[in-house]
Enzyme design. Structure first.
Site, PDB file in Angstrom:
ATOM      1  N   GLY A  13       5.213  -2.532  -2.016  1.00 41.91           N
ATOM      2  CA  GLY A  13       5.894  -3.492  -2.227  1.00 41.91           C
ATOM      3  C   GLY A  13       6.000  -4.730  -0.959  1.00 41.91           C
ATOM      4  O   GLY A  13       5.493  -3.791  -0.145  1.00 41.91           O
ATOM      5  N   HIS A  14       6.541  -5.745  -0.788  1.00 39.25           N
ATOM      6  CA  HIS A  14       6.585  -6.385   0.014  1.00 39.25           C
ATOM      7  C   HIS A  14       7.339  -5.698   1.635  1.00 39.25           C
ATOM      8  O   HIS A  14       8.077  -5.031   1.695  1.00 39.25           O
ATOM      9  CB  HIS A  14       7.245  -8.123   0.317  1.00 39.25           C
ATOM     10  CG  HIS A  14       8.359  -7.332   0.188  1.00 39.25           C
ATOM     11  ND1 HIS A  14       9.475  -7.686  -0.867  1.00 39.25           N
ATOM     12  CD2 HIS A  14      10.196  -7.808   1.092  1.00 39.25           C
ATOM     13  CE1 HIS A  14      10.771  -7.355  -0.689  1.00 39.25           C
ATOM     14  NE2 HIS A  14      10.672  -7.854  -0.205  1.00 39.25           N
ATOM     15  N   ASN A  15       5.810  -6.278   2.540  1.00 36.26           N
ATOM     16  CA  ASN A  15       6.528  -5.955   3.783  1.00 36.26           C
ATOM     17  C   ASN A  15       6.360  -4.606   4.612  1.00 36.26           C
ATOM     18  O   ASN A  15       6.595  -3.904   5.462  1.00 36.26           O
ATOM     19  CB  ASN A  15       8.083  -5.973   4.685  1.00 36.26           C
ATOM     20  CG  ASN A  15       8.244  -6.834   4.193  1.00 36.26           C
ATOM     21  OD1 ASN A  15       7.159  -8.296   4.488  1.00 36.26           O
ATOM     22  ND2 ASN A  15       9.164  -7.869   4.135  1.00 36.26           N
TER      23      ASN A  15
END
Length: 363
Positions: free
Chosen positions: A258-260
């Protein structure tokens, strides 16, 4: 490909016993091995099958009695499975990708293509993209605007690299991998039912449905050197900062990052694992197949999770975890043993109640 046993042993740092001039053209399992192939008899139970094949030579474990199996020679390594890494590289015939830029490929004039780069049929290289020396871009691949791909990369068919993604040297992506898609980030005008449920630990959820507003992914993805991505795996770009994958990380197929998320160096992430946004995976961690990591968690260095583990809280360094929710593996095994004993316990309690009840009625 033809190699003498002496050439193979020298490349692997192994030892040849017997005729080192014997030439092999490939490797095979002992039972199916031809006379011109090297048998992978790296364990005693594998070596038992040598009699079913025609191998004249085998790779074996240190101390193996290779003559007892009727072989002319053997390559012996202290850790045969590790030696297989180098041997398989020597014997790999590749995917048959051509050289140069295929006429059907589309390469933007502003893209920078390094020396000795192969670009396959129907591949697309976007504006200002950079492809490092000696890289192979397979058929139907796409490298987006301002993406950077280091030297010696191999993108197998159908790989998609999004805009502003930065990747180091010797990168390998298996078919269908997608790097740099938008993160799954949405928000409602008022606190959503999910936020309420999380804050109240399930006591309160949604009251009225709300529309979801997209939070655009302004960051990119940064990937270090010597990273491998499995087939149909996905790495989302960051919301503001980049999603980060360190050096030497290896992904199996169908992994979702996922993001980050931050994945530090030398992690091994097995098939169907999902890591939710903004979590950090410490160096050298191994996530078994179908592991799930919730968002905003910190997983320490050298953690190991067994298959199907669901992680809902931080894990300190060096832990071996299993289960849902994740707990120490030895604790999970004890809990599972207790769970299996429950039917017998219920029967014993039922018999005890009947016994007590009959005793009371007799008095």
């Amino acid at each position: 490909m033809k190699y003498s046993l002496g050439e193979i042993a020298k490349a692997l740092g192994a030892t040849v016993h017997g005729d080192e001039t014997l030439v092999v053209t490939g490797v095979n399992e002992p039972a199916a091995c031809g006379s011109d192939q090297l048998a992978m008899a790296i364990k005693p139970e594998f070596a038992e099958k040598l009699a079913d094949g025609q191998a004249q030579a085998a790779m074996m474990w240190d101390g193996a009695d290779w003559r007892a199996f009727g072989l002319k020679a053997a390559i012996v390594a202290p850790r045969p499975r590790f030696a297989m890494a180098g041997l398989s590289g020597m014997m790999d015939p590749g995917q048959g990708y051509g050289s140069g830029i295929h006429p059907s490929a589309v390469v933007d004039p502003s893209a920078k293509i390094g020396a000795n780069v192969a670009i396959g049929p129907l591949a697309v290289i976007g504006p200002e993209a950079v492809i490092g020396d000696n890289s192979v871009i397979g058929p139907h691949c796409q490298v987006g605007w301002n993406a950077r791909l280091g030297a010696g990369a191999v993108l197998h068919s159908g790989v998609k690299i999004g805009a502003r993604v930065k990747i180091g040297d010797r990168f390998i992506a298996q078919p269908g991998a997608a790097i740099g898609g938008d993160g799954f980030s949405f928000v409602t005008p008022e606190p959503s039912g999910v936020e309420k449920a999380r804050e109240s630990l399930g006591a309160e959820g949604a009251t009225d449905a709300q529309q979801w507003a997209r939070i655009h992914s302004l960051g990119g993805v940064t990937i270090g050197n010597d990273v491998e991505i499995g087939a149909n795996s996905c790495i989302d770009r960051g919301t503001v900062r980049d999603t980060f994958i360190g050096n030497g990380v290896k992904f199996d197929n169908l992994v979702q990052i996922g993001h980050n998320v931050v994945v530090e160096d030398d992690c091994l992430i097995c098939a169907q694992t999902g890591v939710a946004g903004s979590s950090k995976i410490g160096r050298g961690t191994v996530l078994g197949g179908q592991t799930g990591i919730s968002d905003n968690l910190n997983i320490g260095e050298n953690v190991i999770t067994g298959g199907g583990t669901v992680v809902l809280s931080n894990i300190p360094a060096g832990r071996v975890m299993l289960g849902y929710p994740a707990m120490k593996m030895e604790t999970h095994i004890e809990v599972y043993k207790g769970l299996r004993r429950l039917p017998r316990l219920f029967r014993d309690v039922s018999l005890l109640r009947k016994s007590v009840s009959n005793g009371e009625s007799n008095t």
